[in-house]
Design an enzyme around this catalytic site. Structure first.
Site, short mmCIF file in Angstrom:
data_model
loop_
_atom_site.label_atom_id
_atom_site.label_comp_id
_atom_site.label_asym_id
_atom_site.label_seq_id
_atom_site.Cartn_x
_atom_site.Cartn_y
_atom_site.Cartn_z
N CYS A 175 0.84 -1.20 0.00
CA CYS A 175 0.00 0.00 0.00
C CYS A 175 0.87 1.25 0.00
CB CYS A 175 -0.94 0.01 1.21
SG CYS A 175 -0.06 0.11 2.79
N CYS A 209 3.18 1.71 2.94
CA CYS A 209 4.42 0.94 2.82
C CYS A 209 5.48 1.74 2.06
CB CYS A 209 4.16 -0.39 2.11
SG CYS A 209 2.96 -1.46 2.93
N ASP A 230 0.97 -42.04 -6.12
CA ASP A 230 1.87 -43.00 -5.46
C ASP A 230 1.77 -42.75 -3.96
OD1 ASP A 230 4.10 -44.82 -5.06
OD2 ASP A 230 5.28 -43.01 -4.67
N ASP A 239 7.03 -40.21 -7.33
CA ASP A 239 8.37 -39.69 -7.06
C ASP A 239 9.49 -40.69 -7.22
OD1 ASP A 239 7.81 -41.25 -4.70
OD2 ASP A 239 9.45 -40.15 -3.74
N ASP A 255 8.11 -45.34 -10.39
CA ASP A 255 6.98 -44.59 -10.95
C ASP A 255 7.29 -44.01 -12.33
OD1 ASP A 255 5.50 -44.90 -8.56
OD2 ASP A 255 6.56 -43.21 -7.66
#
Length: 734
Positions: A49, A52, A453, A633, A637
């Protein structure tokens, strides 16, 4: 006397041309100031903003060596001009004290990008064309007020002298792009724009040379000016959606503390080579990829992976560029730096994904390739038609042809897909999803079946003991002593849990590990064992467990359950709520798999699956018409990931799995996986909306231009508005 003449000469110069005097003076001042300035750039992730802006600028300018600080709220950065010797760490500490998170950025990385150069170039041409346009309009006032004959011609020629060089310079982005298209045998989007600018300028020169009453130099320059504004607005709206990878690449620290011959040297990161040793102090950002050789600490990876909790680092730990060292000093052996670092590789992957072609991209290109010839034929037909209707009025016919060329330019059509893909890729990257393949976004939107998995994907692959609180105090102390002497994953997890409960290990002697079975020793004259069920005489069960035997007493079983990955429950719930079919597939025992499936509410589960069986399941589902998303992973797989319609793997996955997947999950949280499918569906919807906007615009605009109700200037405004509308619609992804 010479001094008097010098003063008089300077007064004459100043009176004749103030800019001529000011320019050399400015150059001397700039040259004198240049060595004294230091430019620093900080990222402000939490700035949001106007307050800031005021707080940050005021706090930084309170530093005695800071000349100025300017916050860009859109990019959440602050640019600081300071005297030499000012360290970014000092400024970061100041902002931290007032509650603003800040990180040093490399200004060279940010300012050297081609996109930034292009933006500055367009702005410069807008300034030149705007200044020329205002001067020509002032000259045109005299003509509109009734100037006749020689006076009118004089003003027209002066306007030409200003307008023609301006059009050549300011229109260069359109002309060069059009020429490149023509040389390649294509009719690109900038060909009709260039023709329209040339036509508007040419008819004005013709009118001026023949003492015509009307010349349109102001319109030609104004046309260029507004086209450039449209081009810049389009650039800016797409720049907002650019991937965060560029910003992350700039998080690479410009300098590093190199350890050489017992000395610590500050060197540019570009000079680091693999094998160098660098020191990373607490609070500093890691400047290069590498492996810790000395020290222990905790690392903040939030900006890279989205992980909110610090991660322990010690000798042997691999660190990536951009992580923040929180607590202790570390010495790092460099493995990759600069362009070879993980941050730059991520940026390259995102750039490749954003530029990849999918089905919608190909459709847009086919439509644009058909559309460009249609634009020129329509403009030529409009020229011939109005030439006949107007009784040979060439000026009117050319104006209408120019308006048709501009208003029907397929810029919006060309932006329909890239703007959405760039916006979606950037949003997913900020959520911790790295898209490696640009077509993955399109395929992700079509998913109706999800395969997860188990170990390492839905779970962290880190077992946790479930019932150690039920063990007798003495048994738990013995188990802790045996576990601390073993390197088995279950033993390590048991030892860690015991330490968490402040258990004091028993005094077990004669410790001996039996490979494949467990560990044993002597405690109070009794043989004690921790390990496999058949080794200690326990009954085997379905759940993952280790077993403790003390002397001749009946063995005690310690059950383990894998810890769920953060966000796993939310991801599964989101997929089920969206009507997706969810499968759990694992090589683990049926008891462990069924328990996890019941916990997560997954109706379809498959236990004891070999790699070939996982790939076969994906192929079977695909053959039945399902669009399968595989999330895995492990090495087992890889075949399933490669065979799925689209695939995702965590960053912790093996290299083979990450290579086979289309998208990489950078953080530990699995929640963004379901969010990615939602964003992909939204992106597909936005692409279709962009196509609709482009087509509706042309259905309405083309007849207006052909009927002569749109001037070239109005056509330029309408065309720019359509392009910006498409870009803004692309930014509406949530």
């Amino acid at each position: 006397m010479s001094a008097i003449f010098e003063q008089e000469d300077m007064r004459m110069q100043a009176s004749a041309c103030p800019a001529c005097v000011a320019a050399p003076s400015a150059e001397r001042l700039a040259a004198a100031a240049a060595p004294k300035d230091a430019r620093l750039m900080l990222s402000l992730p939490t700035a949001h903003c106007a307050t800031c802006i005021v707080d940050v600028e005021h706090e930084l300018e309170r530093h005695p060596q800071v000349r100025s600080a300017r916050v860009n709220l859109t990019l959440r950065r602050v640019s600081v001009d300071a005297e030499p010797g000012v360290e970014a760490a000092d400024l970061v500490a100041r902002l931290t004290r007032i509650g603003y998170e800040a990180h040093e950025l490399d200004p060279d990385v940010l300012s050297a990008t081609q996109a930034d150069k292009r933006g500055r170039d367009i702005l410069m041409r807008i300034g030149v064309s705007g200044f020329a346009m205002m001067n020509i309009m002032l000259l045109s006032v005299a003509v509109w007020s009734g100037a006749e004959a020689a006076t009118r011609d004089l003003f027209h020629w002066i306007s030409a002298a200003i307008a023609l060089p301006t059009v050549v310079f300011a229109g260069q982005p359109f002309f060069s792009s059009a020429w490149a298209s023509l040389k390649g045998g294509r009719l690109g989007m900038d060909v009709p724009i260039s023709l329209a600018i040339i036509l508007a300028s040419s008819i004005s020169v013709y009118e001026t040379a023949h003492s015509g009453h009307h010349a349109y130099f102001d319109a030609a320059v104004m046309l260029t000016f507004f086209l450039l504004i449209g081009r810049y607005l389009d650039y800016r709206t797409r720049a907002v959606a650019r991937s965060a990878a560029e910003e992350l690449a700039a998080l690479e620290v410009p300098r590093a503390q190199l350890l050489r011959d017992g000395q610590e040297l500050t060197v540019p990161v570009g000079e680091l080579v693999p094998g160098d040793l660098i020191r990373i102090r607490p609070g500093a950002r890691v400047p290069a990829d590498g492996e810790v050789t000395e020290g222990t600490s905790e690392m903040d990876r939030a900006l890279l992976t989205g992980e909110s909790l610090p991660v322990w680092a010690g000798p042997g730990s691999a660190l990536s560029t951009g992580e923040v060292n929180l607590t202790g000093p570390l010495v790092l052996r460099v493995t990759a730096a600069g362009r070879a670092s993980s941050l730059h590789r991520m940026a390259d992957l995102v750039a490749a994904a954003e530029s990849a072609k999918n089905r919608y991209t190909s459709l847009a290109e086919r439509m644009a390739s058909f559309y460009s010839p249609f634009v020129h034929l329509t403009a030529f037909a409009a020229f011939l038609g109005w030439l006949q209707v107007s009784g040979g009025d060439v000026r009117l016919a050319i104006n209408i042809a120019a308006a048709v060329l501009i208003i029907t330019c397929p810029c919006a059509l060309g932006l329909a897909v890239p703007a959405v893909v760039t916006s979606a890729s950037g949003k997913l990257f900020r959520k911790g999803m790295l898209i490696k393949d640009g077509t993955a976004l399109e395929r992700l939107a079509e998913v109706d079946t999800v395969l997860f998995d188990k170990t390492g994907t839905l779970t962290m692959g880190a077992p946790e003991p479930q019932n150690i609180a039920d063990l007798a105090e003495g048994d738990l102390a013995v188990a802790a002593a045996l576990a601390e002497a073993s390197g088995h994953p279950l033993a390590l997890a048991l030892a860690e849990a015991a330490r968490g409960l402040a258990v004091v290990p028993a005094a077990v002697s004669d410790l001996r590990e039996v490979p494949g079975y467990g560990i044993e020793g002597l405690w109070q004259g009794q043989r004690v064992r921790l390990g496999r069920a058949d080794w200690v005489g326990a009954a085997p069960g379905e759940m993952t467990a280790t077993h403790l035997q003390v002397g001749t007493r009946a063995p005690v079983s310690i059950a383990f359950a894998d810890r769920l990955r953060p966000g796993a429950e939310q991801a599964v719930r989101a997929f089920l709520a969206a009507g997706k079919t969810v499968h759990l597939v694992s090589g683990d025992t049926s008891g462990a798999v069924s328990a996890l499936a019941a916990r997560l509410g997954i109706a379809h589960w498959h236990a004891g699956c070999l790699p070939a069986e996982k790939a076969a399941l994906v192929a079977e589902l695909s053959a039945s018409g399902a669009r399968v998303l595989m999330v895995g992973d492990g090495l087992n797989d890889t075949a399933a990931l490669a065979g799925a319609h689209v695939s995702i793997s965590p960053a912790s996955a093996l290299d083979a799995a990450r290579t086979a997947s289309d998208i990489v999950l950078l953080g530990a949280d699995l929640g963004p996986v379901a969010d990615a499918v939602r964003v992909a569906v939204q992106a597909r919807r936005r692409i279709k909306q962009n196509f609709a906007i482009s087509l509706i615009y042309n259905v309405v605009a083309v007849p207006i231009a052909i009927l002569g109700f749109a001037t070239p200037l109005a056509a330029a405004l309408a065309m720019s508005l359509s392009s910006v509308t498409v870009s803004l619609n692309s930014l509406r992804l949530k």
